[in-house]
Scaffold this motif. Structure first.
Motif, PDB file in Angstrom:
ATOM      1  N   ASN A   1       0.802  -1.226   0.000  1.00 17.91           N
ATOM      2  CA  ASN A   1       0.000   0.000   0.000  1.00 17.91           C
ATOM      3  C   ASN A   1       0.832   1.273   0.000  1.00 17.91           C
ATOM      4  O   ASN A   1       0.279   2.370  -0.090  1.00 17.91           O
ATOM      5  CB  ASN A   1      -0.914   0.016   1.226  1.00 17.91           C
ATOM      6  N   ALA A   2       2.125   1.132   0.127  1.00 21.02           N
ATOM      7  CA  ALA A   2       2.990   2.318   0.100  1.00 21.02           C
ATOM      8  C   ALA A   2       2.868   2.988  -1.274  1.00 21.02           C
ATOM      9  O   ALA A   2       2.490   2.340  -2.249  1.00 21.02           O
ATOM     10  CB  ALA A   2       4.433   1.921   0.376  1.00 21.02           C
ATOM     11  N   PRO A   3       3.182   4.275  -1.347  1.00 25.86           N
ATOM     12  CA  PRO A   3       3.174   4.906  -2.675  1.00 25.86           C
ATOM     13  C   PRO A   3       4.173   4.197  -3.585  1.00 25.86           C
ATOM     14  O   PRO A   3       5.191   3.675  -3.111  1.00 25.86           O
ATOM     15  CB  PRO A   3       3.645   6.340  -2.394  1.00 25.86           C
ATOM     16  N   ASN A   4       3.897   4.192  -4.877  1.00 26.47           N
ATOM     17  CA  ASN A   4       4.794   3.507  -5.810  1.00 26.47           C
ATOM     18  C   ASN A   4       6.215   4.037  -5.764  1.00 26.47           C
ATOM     19  O   ASN A   4       7.168   3.301  -6.005  1.00 26.47           O
ATOM     20  CB  ASN A   4       4.260   3.637  -7.237  1.00 26.47           C
ATOM     21  N   THR A   5       6.346   5.327  -5.458  1.00 31.98           N
ATOM     22  CA  THR A   5       7.685   5.897  -5.393  1.00 31.98           C
ATOM     23  C   THR A   5       8.549   5.174  -4.358  1.00 31.98           C
ATOM     24  O   THR A   5       9.759   5.073  -4.528  1.00 31.98           O
ATOM     25  CB  THR A   5       7.629   7.383  -5.009  1.00 31.98           C
ATOM     26  N   TYR A   6       7.914   4.671  -3.296  1.00 33.46           N
ATOM     27  CA  TYR A   6       8.671   3.976  -2.249  1.00 33.46           C
ATOM     28  C   TYR A   6       9.570   2.895  -2.856  1.00 33.46           C
ATOM     29  O   TYR A   6      10.697   2.691  -2.438  1.00 33.46           O
ATOM     30  CB  TYR A   6       7.694   3.370  -1.236  1.00 33.46           C
ATOM     31  N   PHE A   7       9.020   2.194  -3.847  1.00 30.44           N
ATOM     32  CA  PHE A   7       9.733   1.071  -4.495  1.00 30.44           C
ATOM     33  C   PHE A   7      10.381   1.479  -5.814  1.00 30.44           C
ATOM     34  O   PHE A   7      10.768   0.605  -6.584  1.00 30.44           O
ATOM     35  CB  PHE A   7       8.746  -0.043  -4.838  1.00 30.44           C
TER      36      PHE A   7
ATOM     37  N   ASN B   1       9.722   9.276   7.105  1.00 29.69           N
ATOM     38  CA  ASN B   1       8.507   8.684   6.577  1.00 29.69           C
ATOM     39  C   ASN B   1       8.825   7.947   5.279  1.00 29.69           C
ATOM     40  O   ASN B   1       8.996   8.570   4.233  1.00 29.69           O
ATOM     41  CB  ASN B   1       7.499   9.804   6.330  1.00 29.69           C
ATOM     42  N   GLY B   2       8.972   6.630   5.369  1.00 25.23           N
ATOM     43  CA  GLY B   2       9.417   5.868   4.215  1.00 25.23           C
ATOM     44  C   GLY B   2      10.922   5.935   4.037  1.00 25.23           C
ATOM     45  O   GLY B   2      11.444   5.463   3.040  1.00 25.23           O
ATOM     46  N   GLU B   3      11.635   6.538   4.984  1.00 26.72           N
ATOM     47  CA  GLU B   3      13.106   6.633   4.944  1.00 26.72           C
ATOM     48  C   GLU B   3      13.517   7.107   3.555  1.00 26.72           C
ATOM     49  O   GLU B   3      14.362   6.494   2.894  1.00 26.72           O
ATOM     50  CB  GLU B   3      13.714   5.268   5.288  1.00 26.72           C
ATOM     51  N   ALA B   4      12.957   8.233   3.160  1.00 28.55           N
ATOM     52  CA  ALA B   4      12.865   8.537   1.730  1.00 28.55           C
ATOM     53  C   ALA B   4      13.401   9.903   1.338  1.00 28.55           C
ATOM     54  O   ALA B   4      13.568  10.802   2.161  1.00 28.55           O
ATOM     55  CB  ALA B   4      11.397   8.450   1.318  1.00 28.55           C
ATOM     56  N   PHE B   5      13.625  10.035   0.047  1.00 28.78           N
ATOM     57  CA  PHE B   5      13.824  11.338  -0.583  1.00 28.78           C
ATOM     58  C   PHE B   5      12.500  12.100  -0.550  1.00 28.78           C
ATOM     59  O   PHE B   5      11.423  11.498  -0.494  1.00 28.78           O
ATOM     60  CB  PHE B   5      14.255  11.144  -2.042  1.00 28.78           C
ATOM     61  N   THR B   6      12.569  13.425  -0.600  1.00 26.56           N
ATOM     62  CA  THR B   6      11.338  14.214  -0.645  1.00 26.56           C
ATOM     63  C   THR B   6      11.298  15.062  -1.916  1.00 26.56           C
ATOM     64  O   THR B   6      10.656  14.692  -2.888  1.00 26.56           O
ATOM     65  CB  THR B   6      11.219  15.122   0.587  1.00 26.56           C
ATOM     66  N   LEU B   7      12.035  16.171  -1.918  1.00 29.99           N
ATOM     67  CA  LEU B   7      12.063  17.026  -3.108  1.00 29.99           C
ATOM     68  C   LEU B   7      13.419  17.731  -3.157  1.00 29.99           C
ATOM     69  O   LEU B   7      14.153  17.744  -2.167  1.00 29.99           O
ATOM     70  CB  LEU B   7      10.911  18.037  -3.123  1.00 29.99           C
TER      71      LEU B   7
END
Lengths: 647, 647
Positions: free
Chosen positions: A246-252, A317-323
Motif C-alpha cells: 500500500n505504500a506509494p509507488n515511489t517507495y519502491f 517517513n518511508g526513509e525517503a527522498f522528498t524534493l
C-alpha cells in the motif's frame, strides 16, 4: 586477482574493530547467544527484536530442529551480510576459527535450500506454496541477492565451489520463475538487491543469463505500477509484510519505468541499490541509454538531494527522498546503509566515466555519514545520522524521536551494522578503479597493492597519513608489460594541489578531476602529492532553506561539527565570524586521535533572560569554538551537535 | 446586564461574516444540505467527514427518524457551538429567521435528552447502557459542556427558560453520576470543557453544586493516572474513540494532580480549556492554591511555549505542547481553537489579577493566530497556523503534510470554524473586565458600552481606528452612583504611550500595565490615548533555536509576515538589514484594506547555480521587501510565507 592491502592506521583500527568486535558480536547475535541485548531503533511494537533467530531460522528450514520462523521477512540477509563481511575479513587476514564458522553456515544454507534452488527460510518454513507472490514486502529476491553477493565474495576469497554452486542454483531458480517469457512472473522485488547479486555472479561466471536477468529486473521495474498491489490483493499466505504494497509507488521506485525516472524518489537505500545495479549493468554492457539514466539519477542526488555529509533521505517517513533542496538537518533520515549504497553507486560510476566527482562523493559519504554510523568502540551504531541534534527534542518531540542522540548498542532491524562491517572489510575495493590500462587512484589510503593490468601487475604503495596529513606518496612499479596511466585524483576540496613526479613539481592537467601520469612498462616512479587541507567554509545552494546564512566547516575530506560537550548548550546561538581564524591541532588522546579545529566565535545571549519575546536585540560575546570531525560525534554521551553553523 | 456594542469597521466586517456567511453556512452543513463540500483536514481514512449528520443524529436520538449515529463522538458539539454563536449574534442583532431555527434546535435537543437529563446522541443511539464508561474518547461531558455554554449564552440573550432547564437537567444528571461520594464515578472527561460549562451555569443560577462539581472535576484530574485505561479495559460498548485511552497521560493532562503540574503538557486545546475553568474557579472563589496553579501554567505557556502569533502547540503529534522553547515555525500545530482557548484563559486571569500581560496575550492571540484561522471571505479555515510555509514541502514532506498552504473550505473535524464564529460573535465580552468599581479597558475597539457598576451604569464610547490608527478616544460617563476607576491598558508593544484626560497630557503611572483614571459619580471625562505604532523588531529568547538570528516584524498588535506573491520564492534567502527603514502605507484595495510595510532588504543568491555545496560565499543583492499582516496571509493562492526573517 588484484589485491589491495590497506596499511592505514586510521582504517586499520576500524578494520580491526570489524574483525575483532563486529563480526564475532554479530555471530553471537545471529546465534542468539545469551546476554546479547538488542535495542529497538524505534518504539514500535510491530518490530520483532527480542532476538535475532536468524541462524535458528535456517536450522528450522533445513529440518535440523523443530520450530518456526521468527523475525523480519529479511532476517536471512543478516546471515548473508555477515558471511560477506567474513569473506572480506578472511581476504585481509586468514582466521581458521572464523573460516570454520563460515563453512558451517554455508553447510546450513545448503541444507536449507529447496531442491529446486529456492532459498528463503521465511517461505520454506511458513508456506513454500506462497513464494514469489508477495514481492512488495517479502524480500525474497532481496535476501537471495545478498546471499549471491556473499557467495561471490566468499568464493573469490577462498575458492570455495560449494557456496558458488548454491548461488548458481539459487539464481537459476529465479531465472526459471521470472522473465518476459509467458508463464513466468513479470515482476521484481520490492527492495532492489538481487540485481547487484546477479551482476556479481555474472562477473565471476560469465553466464549471460545472469546478466540478462539483472537487466530484465531493472528495465521491467515501473512498467506496471500496480504490480505489487495486484499481487497483494490475491495473496493468501503468511503476513510477509504484505501491507507494504500500500505504500506509494515511489517507495519502491515503481512509479515509472526507470528510463522515465528523472529524480531520486522513495526509499533512499532502495534507490542507491537500484542505481548501483544500473551502473554496473551500464559499465558492463556500455548501454548508452542505461548510462544516461545513471547520470540523471546521480546528478539529481548529488546536485539536489544529498546532505553535505554524503547522507541521503530527507524524511523518516518511508526513509525517503522528498524534493529537491529539501535537506532538513534535524528531522532527516540519512541512513547509514544509504550512504554506503551511495558509495557502491559511485564505485560503479567510476567504471563508466573516470570523473573525480564520483570518487569525491564516495569519499564524502565514507568519511562522514557512513563512518558516523558506528561508535569508536565498534559496538554501537546509528541508523539515522542527523546534522543537528538536541537530545531533549529527540525525547519530547515525536517528529524527532527517530533521531537518537547516542548510538544504541544493536538494532532491531539490523541492516546498518552488518552493512558497515562488509563495507569497511571490503574498503580495499574502493581505492582504485582499473579501466583497461588506466588506474584511477580514487582514495588516498596507506596501502600495498598489486593490480592486474595487461598480463602482469602494477605495484602501488601508498604512504600517507590520510585523512589528517597533507601529503601522500605513491610508489608505482609497472610490471604489466604495457604502458600504464595512473590517474591521480585531485580532490574537489583541495584548492592548491601539487604533484611531484620523481621529486619534480609538475603542472597540473586536470581531466575531470584526475591528473594522469604515464608509467612505461618495466619502469617505476615516485609520485608525491600535496593536498591543501586548509580549513574550508562550505556554503549550500541558497535553495536549501535550512542552510542559508550558515556554513559547514571542513578540512580535507572531513566535515566538522560542534558538540555541546565542547561548546555548551544552545549551539544555534553560536556564530562563526567571517574573519575567524582556525587553528588545527591533532589530539592523540581524544576520540582515538582526531584533528581538532578551534577558533574564536560569538555566542548570542539574551540580556533579559525570562521573557520569550523582546524588542532588545540579543547581544554577542566572544567564545572559543571547538570543532571535531563529524564522524566522531556522540562518543562522549548525550549532547547537542550541529554541522551547519551560523556565519 | 452590561452591553458592549462593537462599532469597529475592522471587526464589523468579521462579525458580519459570522452572521451572513458562517452561521448560515454551518446551518447548511449541520443539516447536510446538498452541495456542501466538506474537505478533510488530513488524509486519514478514519476521519468521518462525508457529511455532518449532526442534526440528523439528534433526530434519530429523539426518535423522530429512523437511522443511526454518524460522525465523531463529539459531533453534537458542532450543533452546540453553532447555537452559542447564534446566541451572541442575536445579542448583536435580532434576526427572527435565525431565532426560529435556534428554537427548533432547542426543541430537538430537548426531545433528544434522556428522561434523566443525560444528553449525548452517540450513546442514546448506540447504547445508553455504555454511557460514562469510556471517557477518554467519548467526549460526553465535553459535548454537554458545550451545550451548557450555549444554553447559558442563549438564555442570557433571550431569556429562554427552556434551554436553561435542559442545561440544568443535564448538569444534574452529571452531578448524580460523578463526584467523590461512594457509588459515583471518580473520574472526568478526556477533553476538558464541562468544567467551563458548569461554572457558567453557576454564574447564572448561583447553584453551589455546579461550582462544586466543576471544582471536583478540576481537582480530581490526574489523581488516578490510570483512570482512562482502566475504563477502556473494561469497556464493551461501541467504539467511542476508546483507543484514545492509550495516549500518554499528558495528552489528557492526566499525568499528575493539577497542583503538581508545573508545565503545560499534552493537547494544547485541552490545556487551555482546563486553565480557563481553573481561572474562572479561582476568580470566583479566590482560592489561593488554584490561583497559584493558574499563574504557574500561564507563565509556562507565555514565557516558554507560545509562538509570537499567540499560537500554541509545537507538534502535530497529539496536537500538543512539547518542551520549553521548542517552537518550530514550519512543523508546529498552532491550532486556531488553541489560540481562542488562550484568549478564554486570559479573560479569566484578568478577573483574578488586573495585569496588562493577560490583555496583551489576548490581543496577540486574537489579531494574529486566531484571526489567521479564517480567510477574508469567511468561508475557508485553517486548523493549523504555521509561521513558515513552503507549499512544495507541504505536499512532498510527510512531516509537513498537516501544514496547509491555503485554507480548505470546511473541515472534517469541524471544531475550529464554529469556535471562531462564537469567539468573534462574542468579542464584546473581551473588551472590558469589571472588577467591583474598576473597569479595565483590555481591548481598543470602536464600541458603545453600558457597563453595570454599583447600582447604575457606566457608559463608555470608544472611538479608534484600531488596529491601524495610533489613537483612541474614550468618552466615559459615570452614572453608577459610585467612584469608578478606568484602567487604561498600556500595550506592551507601545514604547511611547500618551494619555490625555480632558485634553491634558497626564503623567503615565503604570500599575501592571494599566493607568488608572478616577471618574466621580455623575461626571464624565474624555480620555485620549496615543499609541506608538512604530514598526518593531521582535527577538525571541535565544533558547528558541529556530528564531536565533531572526526578527519578527510587528506594528501595533499585528505581527507581519512575508509572502512569496510579494517577495518571490525562497523567502529564507531574504535578509532584513539592521538599518532598514520601514514605510507604512494603508492600502484600501488590498486584502480588504491592510497596512503594508515596505523596506529595502537583501536577497542571498548563489553565483554558481548548479552545485549544491560550494566554497563561494553567496552574494547579496538589494531587494524590496513587502510585509503584510500575518492574519491576512494565504488569501492570494498558494505561496511561501515566513514570519521570522533573517536579520
Amino acid at each position: 586477482m588484484s589485491s589491495v592491502k590497506i596499511t592505514s592506521s586510521f582504517w586499520g583500527r576500524y578494520r580491526d574493530l570489524v574483525r575483532r568486535e563486529m563480526i564475532p558480536y554479530q555471530w553471537q547475535v545471529l546465534n542468539d547467544i545469551a546476554g546479547i541485548t538488542i535495542e529497538k531503533e524505534r518504539d514500535d511494537a510491530n518490530i520483532p527484536s527480542e532476538k535475532s533467530h536468524a541462524i535458528e531460522n535456517f536450522k528450522v528450514a533445513a529440518g535440523r530442529v523443530q520450530g518456526t520462523h521468527y523475525g523480519w521477512t529479511f532476517q536471512d540477509s543478516d546471515v548473508y551480510k555477515w558471511l560477506e563481511a567474513v569473506a572480506y575479513s578472511l581476504r585481509e587476514k586468514m582466521d581458521p576459527e572464523l573460516e570454520k564458522n563460515a563453512l558451517a553456515v554455508i553447510d546450513l544454507i545448503e541444507a536449507a535450500q529447496e531442491p529446486d534452488g529456492y532459498l528463503d527460510t521465511y517461505f520454506s518454513i511458513l508456506g513454500i506454496e506462497y513464494r514469489y507472490q508477495s514481492l512488495a514486502g517479502s524480500h525474497e529476491l532481496y535476501c537471495m541477492g545478498h546471499f549471491i553477493e556473499a557467495a561471490v565474495a566468499y568464493y573469490t576469497t577462498t575458492g570455495n565451489e560449494k557456496v558458488l554452486n548454491i548461488a548458481k542454483k539459487c539464481a537459476d531458480n529465479i531465472d526459471e520463475n521470472f522473465g518476459p517469457e509467458e508463464g513466468k512472473i513479470h515482476g521484481y522485488d520490492g527492495h532492489e538487491e538481487i540485481e547487484i547479486g546477479l551482476l556479481r555472479l555474472y562477473h565471476i561466471t560469465g553466464e549471460d543469463r545472469y546478466l540478462n536477468l539483472a537487466k530484465y529486473f531493472l528495465t521491467e521495474r515501473g512498467k506496471h505500477p500496480d504490480f505489487f498491489r495486484e499481487q497483494a490483493r490475491k495473496y493468501k499466505g503468511p503476513n510477509a509484510l504484505n501491507w507494504v504494497a500500500n505504500a506509494p509507488n515511489t517507495y519502491f521506485q515503481n512509479h515509472a519505468p526507470i528510463s522515465e525516472q528523472k529524480t531520486a524518489e522513495g526509499h533512499a537505500v532502495r534507490v542507491v541499490y537500484l542505481c548501483t545495479a544500473l551502473a554496473d549493468l551500464a559499465a558492463t554492457t556500455g548501454d548508452e541509454e542505461i548510462i544516461k539514466i545513471c547520470r540523471t539519477l546521480w546528478d539529481n542526488i548529488v546536485d539536489c538531494r544529498m546532505f553535505i555529509t554524503g547522507g541521503i533521505g530527507s524524511t523518516v517517513n518511508g526513509e525517503a527522498f522528498t524534493l529537491d533542496y529539501d535537506l532538513p538537518n534535524d528531522t532527516m533520515y540519512c541512513e547509514t546503509c544509504a550512504a554506503i549504497g551511495l558509495m557502491f553507486f559511485a564505485r560503479q560510476m567510476l567504471r563508466i566515466d573516470p570523473n573525480g566527482e564520483y570518487a569525491d562523493v564516495m569519499e564524502r559519504a565514507l568519511y562522514n555519514c557512513a563512518l558516523a554510523g558506528m561508535a569508536l568502540d565498534g559496538k554501537h551504531f546509528f541508523y539515522v545520522n542527523p546534522l543537528e541534534v538536541n537530545p531533549l527534542k529527540s525525547k519530547k518531540d515525536p517528529a524527532k524521536s527517530h533521531v537518537k542522540p547516542v548510538r544504541p548498542s544493536w538494532l532491531g532491524c539490523a541492516c546498518c551494522p552488518p552493512n558497515l562491517a562488509r563495507m569497511i572489510a571490503s574498503l580495499d575495493d574502493f581505492v582504485y578503479t582499473i579501466n583497461d590500462n588506466t588506474i584511477l587512484v580514487n582514495q588516498y589510503m596507506d596501502s600495498d597493492s598489486l593490480l592486474d593490468v595487461g598480463d602482469g601487475v602494477v605495484l602501488i604503495k601508498q604512504t600517507t597519513g590520510f585523512p589528517w596529513d597533507e601529503q601522500a606518496g605513491l610508489y608505482v612499479s609497472n610490471n604489466s608489460g604495457v604502458d600504464v596511466k595512473i590517474g591521480v585524483r585531485i580532490p574537489s576540496w583541495s584548492e592548491n594541489f601539487r604533484i611531484r613526479v620523481g621529486g619534480n613539481l609538475v603542472e597540473i592537467d586536470s581531466k575531470k578531476g584526475y591528473h594522469y601520469i604515464e608509467v612505461a612498462p618495466g619502469s617505476s616512479v615516485v609520485i608525491g602529492v600535496n593536498f591543501d587541507m586548509s580549513v574550508t567554509r562550505n556554503y549550500a545552494n541558497p535553495h536549501v532553506s535550512e542552510d542559508v546564512g550558515r556554513v559547514a566547516v571542513s578540512r580535507g575530506p572531513l566535515i566538522y561539527c560542534l558538540e555541546g560537550v565542547d561548546n555548551g548548550d544552545d549551539l544555534n546561538c553560536l556564530i562563526l565570524p567571517l574573519n575567524a581564524h582556525f587553528e588545527y591541532r591533532f589530539d592523540n588522546n581524544l576520540l582515538n586521535g582526531v584533528g581538532l579545529l578551534t577558533t574564536t566565535g560569538k555566542r548570542v545571549h539574551a540580556r533579559s533572560k525570562s521573557s520569550l519575546y523582546t524588542k532588545e536585540r540579543p547581544s554577542l560575546k566572544d567564545v572559543k569554538l571547538t570543532f571535531i570531525p563529524y564522524y566522531a560525534w556522540a562518543n562522549r554521551g548525550e549532547n547537542e551537535m550541529q554541522v551547519w553553523i551560523r556565519e
